[in-house]
Design a protein around this motif. Structure first.
Motif, short mmCIF file in Angstrom:
data_model
loop_
_atom_site.label_atom_id
_atom_site.label_comp_id
_atom_site.label_asym_id
_atom_site.label_seq_id
_atom_site.Cartn_x
_atom_site.Cartn_y
_atom_site.Cartn_z
N THR A 40 0.98 -1.11 0.03
CA THR A 40 -0.19 -0.01 -0.05
C THR A 40 0.89 1.29 -0.10
N ASP A 41 0.28 2.41 0.09
CA ASP A 41 1.18 3.47 0.15
C ASP A 41 2.03 3.49 1.42
N ALA A 42 3.18 3.67 1.31
CA ALA A 42 4.18 3.52 2.53
C ALA A 42 3.94 4.78 3.38
N GLU A 43 3.66 5.88 2.82
CA GLU A 43 3.32 6.81 3.76
C GLU A 43 2.09 6.91 4.79
N ARG A 44 1.37 5.80 4.26
CA ARG A 44 -0.01 5.19 5.35
C ARG A 44 0.75 4.79 6.63
N PHE A 45 1.68 4.09 6.77
CA PHE A 45 1.98 3.32 7.95
C PHE A 45 2.12 4.26 9.41
N ILE A 104 -4.66 -5.13 7.54
CA ILE A 104 -5.43 -4.34 8.38
C ILE A 104 -6.85 -4.61 8.16
N PRO A 105 -7.84 -4.25 9.24
CA PRO A 105 -9.21 -4.28 8.68
C PRO A 105 -9.59 -3.15 7.49
N ARG A 106 -10.73 -3.86 6.77
CA ARG A 106 -11.00 -2.92 5.63
C ARG A 106 -11.52 -1.34 6.49
N GLU A 107 -11.91 -1.25 7.42
CA GLU A 107 -12.67 -0.02 8.00
C GLU A 107 -11.59 0.86 8.43
N GLU A 108 -10.18 0.26 8.41
CA GLU A 108 -8.76 1.24 8.91
C GLU A 108 -8.28 1.56 7.51
N ALA A 109 -8.76 1.31 6.35
CA ALA A 109 -8.13 1.16 5.09
C ALA A 109 -8.29 2.82 4.75
N ASP A 132 -9.39 6.00 2.52
CA ASP A 132 -10.42 6.01 1.40
C ASP A 132 -9.89 6.07 -0.03
N LEU A 133 -10.69 5.92 -0.87
CA LEU A 133 -10.12 5.69 -2.52
C LEU A 133 -10.87 6.91 -3.18
N GLU A 134 -10.02 7.14 -4.02
CA GLU A 134 -10.52 8.02 -5.11
C GLU A 134 -11.32 7.37 -6.05
N GLU A 135 -12.11 8.17 -6.84
CA GLU A 135 -12.91 7.70 -8.21
C GLU A 135 -11.89 6.75 -8.88
N ASP A 136 -12.33 5.74 -9.39
CA ASP A 136 -11.63 4.76 -10.32
C ASP A 136 -10.37 4.06 -9.62
N GLU A 137 -10.41 4.10 -8.33
CA GLU A 137 -9.43 3.19 -7.57
C GLU A 137 -10.14 2.17 -6.76
N TYR A 138 -9.27 1.02 -6.99
CA TYR A 138 -9.97 -0.08 -6.18
C TYR A 138 -8.97 -0.62 -5.52
#
Length: 167
Positions: A26-31, A83-88, A90-96
């Protein structure tokens, strides 16, 4: 949909005080924003609380609370962090989330089956979707608007346009 999302894989230990190097999926800056992760030990998902986060090249160095010795963490090399989905994020449009795409049925705009999405290759410029047909042959589709027409997570179907040169 998956309840847990993979955020990284432990590649090796770092030092002798229980730190690990993690290849982020995932985006490393997320950690730094994460309080905890689940370590997939192979038998169970063990909750580990993050004490410290550092960065080294393309890796994230994590220190977990109550793991202070290399011997306590070394056995988890190659194990995945979730991680749990609820901790993920938020996605932009056309991101999955990749976990939501894997296993998706892929069809052309006229409804002809192309196959099943088996993998997502992250190339930098754009992702590439690996689709396997009924005979086991792989087709590589660039994740661009000209090729990927629609992604319906609820119906588990991706509609694509097969551009010249792809088939």
């Amino acid at each position: 949909m998956e309840d847990l999302l993979k955020v990284g894989v432990i590649t090796t230990t770092h030092g002798v005080r229980g730190e690990v190097k993690v290849y982020p999926t995932t985006d490393a800056e997320r950690f730094p924003d994460l309080e905890y992760v689940f370590l997939d030990t192979g038998r169970e998902k063990k909750q580990l609380y993050i004490q410290n986060v550092k960065f080294f090249k393309n890796l994230v160095i994590l220190k977990f609370k109550n793991i202070d010795n290399i011997n306590d963490i070394e056995k988890y090399k190659g194990k995945e962090l979730w991680i749990p989905r609820e901790e993920a994020q938020d996605l932009e449009e056309d991101e999955y989330y990749i976990a939501d795409l894997i296993g998706m049925k892929v069809v052309t705009e006229d409804g002809t089956s192309v196959g099943i999405l088996k993998d997502v290759m992250e190339t930098g410029a754009n992702d590439v979707y690996v689709v396997q047909d009924a005979q086991g042959k792989e087709l590589l589709l660039p994740a661009i608007h000209q090729c990927i027409l629609d992604v319906d997570i609820e119906k588990n179907i991706m509609t694509v346009h097969l551009m010249k040169g792809l088939v």
